[in-house]
Every structure is written in structure tokens, then in C-alpha cells.
Design a protein around this motif. Sequence first.
Motif, mmCIF file in Angstrom:
data_model
loop_
_atom_site.group_PDB
_atom_site.id
_atom_site.type_symbol
_atom_site.label_atom_id
_atom_site.label_comp_id
_atom_site.label_asym_id
_atom_site.label_seq_id
_atom_site.Cartn_x
_atom_site.Cartn_y
_atom_site.Cartn_z
ATOM 1 N N LEU A 192 3.238 14.513 -11.442
ATOM 2 C CA LEU A 192 3.464 14.796 -12.863
ATOM 3 C C LEU A 192 2.316 15.633 -13.431
ATOM 4 O O LEU A 192 2.537 16.619 -14.136
ATOM 5 C CB LEU A 192 3.585 13.499 -13.661
ATOM 6 N N LEU A 193 1.092 15.219 -13.109
ATOM 7 C CA LEU A 193 -0.083 15.953 -13.562
ATOM 8 C C LEU A 193 -0.088 17.374 -12.991
ATOM 9 O O LEU A 193 -0.354 18.355 -13.700
ATOM 10 C CB LEU A 193 -1.353 15.195 -13.167
ATOM 11 N N ARG A 194 0.247 17.478 -11.703
ATOM 12 C CA ARG A 194 0.260 18.787 -11.059
ATOM 13 C C ARG A 194 1.320 19.689 -11.677
ATOM 14 O O ARG A 194 1.095 20.882 -11.901
ATOM 15 C CB ARG A 194 0.500 18.622 -9.563
ATOM 16 N N LEU A 195 2.499 19.131 -11.953
ATOM 17 C CA LEU A 195 3.560 19.933 -12.569
ATOM 18 C C LEU A 195 3.140 20.391 -13.963
ATOM 19 O O LEU A 195 3.343 21.555 -14.331
ATOM 20 C CB LEU A 195 4.865 19.130 -12.632
ATOM 21 N N TRP A 207 0.828 -1.201 0.000
ATOM 22 C CA TRP A 207 0.000 0.000 0.000
ATOM 23 C C TRP A 207 0.869 1.261 0.000
ATOM 24 O O TRP A 207 0.554 2.253 -0.663
ATOM 25 C CB TRP A 207 -0.936 0.016 1.197
ATOM 26 N N HIS A 208 1.943 1.224 0.794
ATOM 27 C CA HIS A 208 2.861 2.364 0.868
ATOM 28 C C HIS A 208 3.462 2.650 -0.514
ATOM 29 O O HIS A 208 3.519 3.801 -0.956
ATOM 30 C CB HIS A 208 3.962 2.052 1.892
ATOM 31 N N LYS A 209 3.870 1.591 -1.205
ATOM 32 C CA LYS A 209 4.423 1.757 -2.556
ATOM 33 C C LYS A 209 3.358 2.275 -3.518
ATOM 34 O O LYS A 209 3.645 3.126 -4.368
ATOM 35 C CB LYS A 209 4.984 0.432 -3.066
ATOM 36 N N TRP A 210 2.146 1.763 -3.415
ATOM 37 C CA TRP A 210 1.069 2.222 -4.293
ATOM 38 C C TRP A 210 0.818 3.705 -4.089
ATOM 39 O O TRP A 210 0.603 4.446 -5.057
ATOM 40 C CB TRP A 210 -0.210 1.431 -4.051
ATOM 41 N N LEU A 211 0.823 4.140 -2.816
ATOM 42 C CA LEU A 211 0.655 5.569 -2.541
ATOM 43 C C LEU A 211 1.793 6.364 -3.179
ATOM 44 O O LEU A 211 1.566 7.413 -3.783
ATOM 45 C CB LEU A 211 0.634 5.827 -1.033
ATOM 46 N N GLY A 212 3.020 5.867 -3.044
ATOM 47 C CA GLY A 212 4.167 6.573 -3.621
ATOM 48 C C GLY A 212 4.067 6.712 -5.124
ATOM 49 O O GLY A 212 4.305 7.792 -5.675
ATOM 50 N N VAL A 213 3.693 5.630 -5.808
ATOM 51 C CA VAL A 213 3.554 5.687 -7.267
ATOM 52 C C VAL A 213 2.416 6.633 -7.644
ATOM 53 O O VAL A 213 2.539 7.433 -8.582
ATOM 54 C CB VAL A 213 3.339 4.283 -7.860
ATOM 55 N N THR A 214 1.319 6.567 -6.909
ATOM 56 C CA THR A 214 0.177 7.448 -7.184
ATOM 57 C C THR A 214 0.556 8.909 -6.988
ATOM 58 O O THR A 214 0.222 9.763 -7.817
ATOM 59 C CB THR A 214 -1.023 7.064 -6.297
ATOM 60 N N ILE A 215 1.270 9.203 -5.901
ATOM 61 C CA ILE A 215 1.715 10.579 -5.653
ATOM 62 C C ILE A 215 2.632 11.041 -6.779
ATOM 63 O O ILE A 215 2.515 12.173 -7.271
ATOM 64 C CB ILE A 215 2.398 10.694 -4.280
ATOM 65 N N PHE A 216 3.536 10.164 -7.219
ATOM 66 C CA PHE A 216 4.429 10.500 -8.320
ATOM 67 C C PHE A 216 3.628 10.856 -9.575
ATOM 68 O O PHE A 216 3.881 11.868 -10.229
ATOM 69 C CB PHE A 216 5.387 9.333 -8.605
ATOM 70 N N LEU A 217 2.644 10.021 -9.913
ATOM 71 C CA LEU A 217 1.829 10.268 -11.114
ATOM 72 C C LEU A 217 1.016 11.550 -10.981
ATOM 73 O O LEU A 217 0.923 12.339 -11.928
ATOM 74 C CB LEU A 217 0.916 9.070 -11.383
ATOM 75 N N LEU A 218 0.427 11.765 -9.804
ATOM 76 C CA LEU A 218 -0.332 12.993 -9.580
ATOM 77 C C LEU A 218 0.577 14.223 -9.597
ATOM 78 O O LEU A 218 0.182 15.297 -10.059
ATOM 79 C CB LEU A 218 -1.110 12.916 -8.262
ATOM 80 N N TYR A 251 7.905 20.510 -4.761
ATOM 81 C CA TYR A 251 7.773 19.854 -6.066
ATOM 82 C C TYR A 251 8.897 18.845 -6.278
ATOM 83 O O TYR A 251 8.669 17.718 -6.705
ATOM 84 C CB TYR A 251 7.761 20.880 -7.216
ATOM 85 N N VAL A 252 10.129 19.238 -5.969
ATOM 86 C CA VAL A 252 11.260 18.319 -6.110
ATOM 87 C C VAL A 252 11.042 17.090 -5.230
ATOM 88 O O VAL A 252 11.236 15.946 -5.673
ATOM 89 C CB VAL A 252 12.592 19.029 -5.770
ATOM 90 N N LEU A 253 10.609 17.300 -3.998
ATOM 91 C CA LEU A 253 10.410 16.181 -3.072
ATOM 92 C C LEU A 253 9.250 15.276 -3.490
ATOM 93 O O LEU A 253 9.298 14.066 -3.244
ATOM 94 C CB LEU A 253 10.198 16.703 -1.650
ATOM 95 N N MET A 254 8.223 15.838 -4.139
ATOM 96 C CA MET A 254 7.109 14.991 -4.607
ATOM 97 C C MET A 254 7.589 13.972 -5.637
ATOM 98 O O MET A 254 6.939 12.949 -5.847
ATOM 99 C CB MET A 254 5.984 15.855 -5.190
#
Length: 186
Positions: free
Chosen positions: A60-63, A47-58, A94-97
Motif C-alpha cells: 500500500l505504501l509502495r503504491l 509468521w507466514h501470515k504476519w509476513l503477508g500482512v506486512t507485505i500488504f501494508l508495505l 503490483y496486483v500480486l503484492m
Amino acid sequence: MPRTAPYHPVAIGLHWIIGLGIAAGFALGLYMTGLPFSPVKLQYYSWHKWLGVTIFLLALLRLAWRLTHAAPASPADMPAWQSTVSAWSHRVLYVLMFAVPVSGWLMSSAKGVPTVYLGMWPLPDLLPRDRDLGDQLLRVHFTLNCIMAVIVVVHSFAAFKHHLVDRDDVLARMLPFLKPRQDAPS
């Protein structure tokens, strides 16, 4: 005091979804590491990894959104140093996301633990298996998370300070249902 423009609803939505995801991922990360090895602990890691990948993808969208849609200007009466600190803290966030999820992915790769997003899509290993490197990347991942936590807490306190002390509409721009706090009439 004139109101400054609020953020666009897309920016607001991404801000709060990513923020909640970061908080959940951080809390889960702290909790799961102290558990004894078990199927439940392995599920929490997934679940922790899924959250991390989701945050990464979001992120990208946010950037992409941010690069094509300017943020509202700071209030005209905000001191220049506060605007500068705000701009730089946002850049670091942003860098940390990106850096936090990537450091976790690198760590998992080096430790030889596959990342399978949502239990369906295996992500490629970014590094060959190397236990020592995995341990170093664990420290990097933890340190980046701690830096992010500090910046998020300061960011949150600054927003409340603007609302409760400065009585401006900085917080209301990200929570449009708030009205800027005005000084009571004398």
C-alpha cells in the motif's frame, strides 16, 4: 552511454524490503506445509501470515509512493518491446503484492483460522467458515504465489541480463552502488 536517473531511496528501500519479504514468505510457505502438525508448525503459519500482512501494508505504501512519484524513464536505447514487457510485469507484480496476501486472508477466514497480526491485533474474518471454499482458496493462494515466483525470477534474470549482457544501468538504478558495465576500450 548516458546514465539514466536512479530510483528514489524510498522506492529502492520498499523494493528490497518487499522483495525479501516475498522470498521469505514463499520459502516459509513451502517449508511449513510439509511439516507434521505441531506447535512449531502453527508458529510458522503465524509468521507466514504476519509476513503477508506486512507485505500488504508495505505494498500500500509502495503504491502510494509510486502514484505520487514517477519511475525513472527506461534507457533511451532500450527496445520498445522490452519497455512494454517491463511495464506490464511491474503492473502484474503490483496486483500480486495485494492478491497473494488477500487470498491467504480469505483462505484463513474460510478455514476458520483467525489471523492475529503480530500476535496482538486480530483481523476480521472476510468470509464465513466454509471448508470447501477454504480448500479452493488454498489452491488460488498457491497458484498466485507460483505465478509471482515465476515473474520475480524472470524480473531478476532480466535485471542481470541488462547489467551483464546489455551493459546498461537498469540494475544500477535499483542498486546505486553498481556502476553501469561499459564495454572494454578497444
